[in-house]
Design an enzyme around this catalytic site. Structure first.
Site, short mmCIF file in Angstrom:
data_model
loop_
_atom_site.label_atom_id
_atom_site.label_comp_id
_atom_site.label_asym_id
_atom_site.label_seq_id
_atom_site.Cartn_x
_atom_site.Cartn_y
_atom_site.Cartn_z
N HIS A 296 10.10 0.90 -9.43
CA HIS A 296 10.05 2.29 -8.93
C HIS A 296 10.04 3.24 -10.13
O HIS A 296 9.08 3.23 -10.90
CB HIS A 296 11.24 2.50 -7.98
CG HIS A 296 11.22 3.77 -7.20
ND1 HIS A 296 10.15 4.60 -7.08
CD2 HIS A 296 12.20 4.35 -6.44
CE1 HIS A 296 10.45 5.64 -6.31
NE2 HIS A 296 11.69 5.52 -5.91
N HIS A 335 0.37 0.44 -5.73
CA HIS A 335 1.22 1.37 -4.97
C HIS A 335 1.28 0.91 -3.52
O HIS A 335 0.30 0.41 -2.99
CB HIS A 335 0.64 2.79 -5.02
CG HIS A 335 1.66 3.84 -4.75
ND1 HIS A 335 2.00 4.21 -3.47
CD2 HIS A 335 2.43 4.56 -5.57
CE1 HIS A 335 2.93 5.15 -3.53
NE2 HIS A 335 3.22 5.39 -4.79
N ASP A 391 2.94 6.35 -12.95
CA ASP A 391 3.69 5.87 -14.12
C ASP A 391 2.81 5.34 -15.24
O ASP A 391 3.31 4.98 -16.29
CB ASP A 391 4.66 4.77 -13.68
CG ASP A 391 5.74 5.35 -12.76
OD1 ASP A 391 5.90 4.85 -11.64
OD2 ASP A 391 6.36 6.34 -13.17
C1 SDX Z 1 6.50 4.59 -7.95
O1 SDX Z 1 6.65 4.67 -3.04
C2 SDX Z 1 6.38 5.62 -3.84
O2 SDX Z 1 5.87 6.64 -3.49
C3 SDX Z 1 6.79 5.38 -5.28
C4 SDX Z 1 6.36 6.44 -6.27
C5 SDX Z 1 7.06 7.75 -6.03
O3 SDX Z 1 6.53 8.79 -6.46
O4 SDX Z 1 8.19 7.72 -5.52
O5 SDX Z 1 4.96 6.65 -6.20
C6 SDX Z 1 6.72 6.03 -7.70
O6 SDX Z 1 7.39 3.81 -7.78
C7 SDX Z 1 5.12 4.14 -8.36
C8 SDX Z 1 5.02 2.60 -8.53
C9 SDX Z 1 5.57 2.23 -9.88
N1 SDX Z 1 5.70 0.78 -10.00
C10 SDX Z 1 4.88 0.07 -10.78
O7 SDX Z 1 3.92 0.55 -11.39
C11 SDX Z 1 5.26 -1.39 -10.90
C12 SDX Z 1 4.00 -2.25 -10.79
N2 SDX Z 1 3.51 -2.12 -9.42
C13 SDX Z 1 4.05 -2.98 -8.45
O8 SDX Z 1 5.02 -3.87 -8.70
C14 SDX Z 1 3.57 -2.80 -7.03
O9 SDX Z 1 2.26 -2.43 -7.05
C15 SDX Z 1 4.39 -1.84 -6.20
C16 SDX Z 1 5.83 -2.20 -6.24
C17 SDX Z 1 4.22 -0.45 -6.70
C18 SDX Z 1 3.88 -1.91 -4.77
O10 SDX Z 1 4.13 -3.18 -4.34
P1 SDX Z 1 3.76 -3.66 -2.83
O11 SDX Z 1 3.15 -2.57 -2.05
O12 SDX Z 1 4.97 -4.31 -2.27
O13 SDX Z 1 2.62 -4.69 -3.11
P2 SDX Z 1 2.88 -6.22 -3.36
O14 SDX Z 1 3.97 -6.38 -4.37
O15 SDX Z 1 3.02 -6.88 -2.05
O16 SDX Z 1 1.51 -6.65 -4.06
C19 SDX Z 1 0.34 -6.93 -3.28
C20 SDX Z 1 -0.49 -7.84 -4.18
C21 SDX Z 1 0.29 -9.03 -4.69
O17 SDX Z 1 -0.67 -10.03 -4.99
P3 SDX Z 1 -0.80 -11.33 -3.99
O18 SDX Z 1 0.61 -11.86 -3.80
O19 SDX Z 1 -1.37 -10.75 -2.72
O20 SDX Z 1 -1.72 -12.28 -4.70
O21 SDX Z 1 -0.87 -7.13 -5.36
C22 SDX Z 1 -0.25 -7.74 -6.49
C23 SDX Z 1 0.88 -8.60 -5.99
O22 SDX Z 1 1.13 -9.68 -6.86
N3 SDX Z 1 0.23 -6.66 -7.34
C24 SDX Z 1 0.08 -6.61 -8.65
C25 SDX Z 1 0.62 -5.38 -9.04
N4 SDX Z 1 1.08 -4.72 -7.96
C26 SDX Z 1 0.83 -5.53 -6.91
N5 SDX Z 1 -0.44 -7.51 -9.53
C27 SDX Z 1 -0.43 -7.12 -10.82
N6 SDX Z 1 0.07 -5.94 -11.28
C28 SDX Z 1 0.60 -5.05 -10.41
N7 SDX Z 1 1.08 -3.90 -10.86
#
Ligand code: SDX
Length: 457
Positions: A296, A335, A391
């Site tokens: 997050h 996201h 981010d």
């Molecule tokens: C913020 O919610 C908000 O509004 C948050 C925010 C705000 O203003 O409050 O916008 C701020 O938190 C932005 C997000 C910051 N976090 C990151 O950048 C961390 C990296 N991103 C993630 O870990 C991920 O994308 C999330 C946590 C942001 C979202 O995760 P989800 O929606 O639960 O998606 P998921 O983990 O189920 O992923 C779906 C697929 C998976 O692959 P498969 O299992 O289907 O093969 O996408 C992949 C994940 O492995 N994946 C990624 C990835 N994010 C998701 N693979 C590589 N790198 C990534 N960053």
């Protein structure tokens, strides 16, 4: 439910599995109800559809045995559950749209200020000049914290993580304003809102100075919000700190970009804790704690550390192969809601140049730009709809401002304070809300007899 999801989508023309009640939209013209048949009993039910949702409690009537609890919805991580009605922030994840009280984020960043956006989020309208002047004046005279708060913060280890210091210090504020728990009194709420907006930058700057081993700098009420924060961060022996207006403006825009984002994890924490009718300092402290997590608000710190580890454009292909192999995540990408470019990332990318003009360009910008390009050309990321989020670039600005990476989530918390407060106020004023208490699917043992310790294997 007799029709499977694909059948429902065909009938309603929805996409991405979203079930939208849309009389007239997508060709739907029938009644706003869902007809379900419980095949276990053959009974049918008409469930009302309201605002594109089913009320989960309407499922409780669906039972096999009249004495049972009835059906619940199961939604780990709340992937498809609306927890409240809110008029504060609208996001269209597919179109990459973000609006606060109906105003597009692009226009607010171009024309507004952070404190004006905070007023908009919290009070539901743009202020008149008189209202804005009063609002800013009130916040300005509340930027100091009690000297005991400073003593409290000085008790942390010299290298304490500033986000950990912020979680504790915001919670500690509740002990200085014991009447803050009278949350039903509008006048009491109003002064706590002013105090939280005013003191968050002070606590954040104190945590930074603590980390630097430097004396804490008190607020300068002659400076505007972002400039005052820079002063509390960087003032040394000069009599008067004069912030560079380009840096102050870029920081003010960053605060706007982080102000609110509907029901994200930290806002959800604020609402859940706030639903117990605790004071707003304790509820916001819960939000700071949730934001601390690397998935997050901690992602901006992790994204910059990731860019530093990649170091050069030549290392990008090997890094991306590691991500695709599941060894790590591309931090700053992906996201839960945006399945398109996060509009905030696009705006931040624009302000980078202004900050680099003053502080010099970061060599990591070329790495970030090339990394984004390669990822967006790669089916692994595009098939999962992984785009840069807020981010991905923000860390480059914070680094250019001279901030240590541990301070990056703290910067996010300063901006998000206005959104947490607005959402908390909306919760308190919502007659439909009550204490948040989800149910569970129990998977443990039942009715065991106690085993004396000498008989345990
Ligand atoms: C913020 O919610 C908000 O509004 C948050 C925010 C705000 O203003 O409050 O916008 C701020 O938190 C932005 C997000 C910051 N976090 C990151 O950048 C961390 C990296 N991103 C993630 O870990 C991920 O994308 C999330 C946590 C942001 C979202 O995760 P989800 O929606 O639960 O998606 P998921 O983990 O189920 O992923 C779906 C697929 C998976 O692959 P498969 O299992 O289907 O093969 O996408 C992949 C994940 O492995 N994946 C990624 C990835 N994010 C998701 N693979 C590589 N790198 C990534 N960053």
């Amino acid at each position: 439910m007799s029709p499977d999801r694909s059948t429902v989508e065909q009938q309603q023309g929805t996409s991405d599995g979203e079930l939208r009640q849309s009389a007239g939209e997508n060709g739907a013209s029938g009644p706003s109800t869902l007809s379900v048949t419980d095949n276990r009993t053959g009974k049918s039910y008409e469930l009302p559809i309201e605002d594109g949702t089913l009320r989960a409690t309407d499922l409780r009537q669906i039972k096999v045995d009249p004495d049972e609890f009835g059906l619940m919805s199961y939604d780990p991580a709340y992937m498809n559950t609306a927890s409240c009605r809110s008029a504060i922030t609208y996001i269209d994840g597919d179109a990459g749209i973000l609006q606060h009280r109906g105003y597009p984020i692009e226009q607010l960043c171009e024309h507004s200020s952070y404190l004006e956006v905070a007023y908009l989020l919290i009070n539901g309208k743009l202020p008149t000049q008189a209202e804005l002047t009063d609002w800013v004046d009130e916040i300005t005279i509340h930027t100091f914290v009690h000297e005991n708060v400073k003593d409290f913060m000085q008790g942390f280890r010299y290298d304490a993580n500033p986000m950990g210091m912020l979680v504790a210090s915001v919670g500690a504020l509740s002990t200085f304003y014991p009447d803050a728990n009278k949350i039903k009194e509008e006048r009491v709420r109003a002064i706590q809102i002013i105090r939280l907006l005013a003191k968050m930058p002070t606590l954040a700057a104190f945590a930074f100075r603590h980390n630097m081993g430097q004396p804490y700098v008190y607020p300068d009420n002659d400076l505007e919000y972002a400039g005052n924060f820079l002063g509390m961060m960087y003032k040394m022996t000069e009599l008067k700190y004069r912030p560079d207006p380009r840096l102050a403006r870029a920081l003010d825009v960053l605060f706007i970009l982080h102000a609110d984002h509907e029901q994200n994890a930290s806002t959800s924490a604020v609402r859940s804790v706030g639903s117990t009718q605790v004071d707003p300092y304790s509820a916001v402290a819960a939000g700071v704690a949730a934001l601390y997590g690397p998935l997050h608000g901690g992602a901006n710190e992790q994204a910059l550390r990731m860019l530093k580890r990649i170091e050069t454009v030549e290392n990008i292909p090997a890094f991306l192969e590691g991500v695709k192999a599941g060894n790590e995540r591309l931090m700053g990408f992906g996201h839960r809601v945006y399945k398109n470019y996060d509009p905030r990332a696009r705006i931040i990318r624009k302000y980078l140049d202004d900050v680099f003009e003053v502080r010099g360009k970061s060599p990591l910008l070329d790495v970030a730009t090339e990394l984004e390009k390669r990822a967006l050309d790669d089916e692994y990321f595009t098939s999962r709809k992984l785009y840069p989020n807020v981010d991905f670039y923000s860390g480059l600005i914070y680094e250019a401002l001279g901030l240590p990476v541990a301070m990056f989530p703290v910067m996010f918390a300063i901006g998000r304070t206005s959104g947490w407060i607005a959402q908390w106020k909306e919760l308190v004023e919502d007659p439909e809300q009550k204490i948040a208490r989800p149910r569970q699917i129990y998977t443990g043992d039942r009715d065991l007899d106690y085993v004396p310790i000498e008989q345990r294997g």
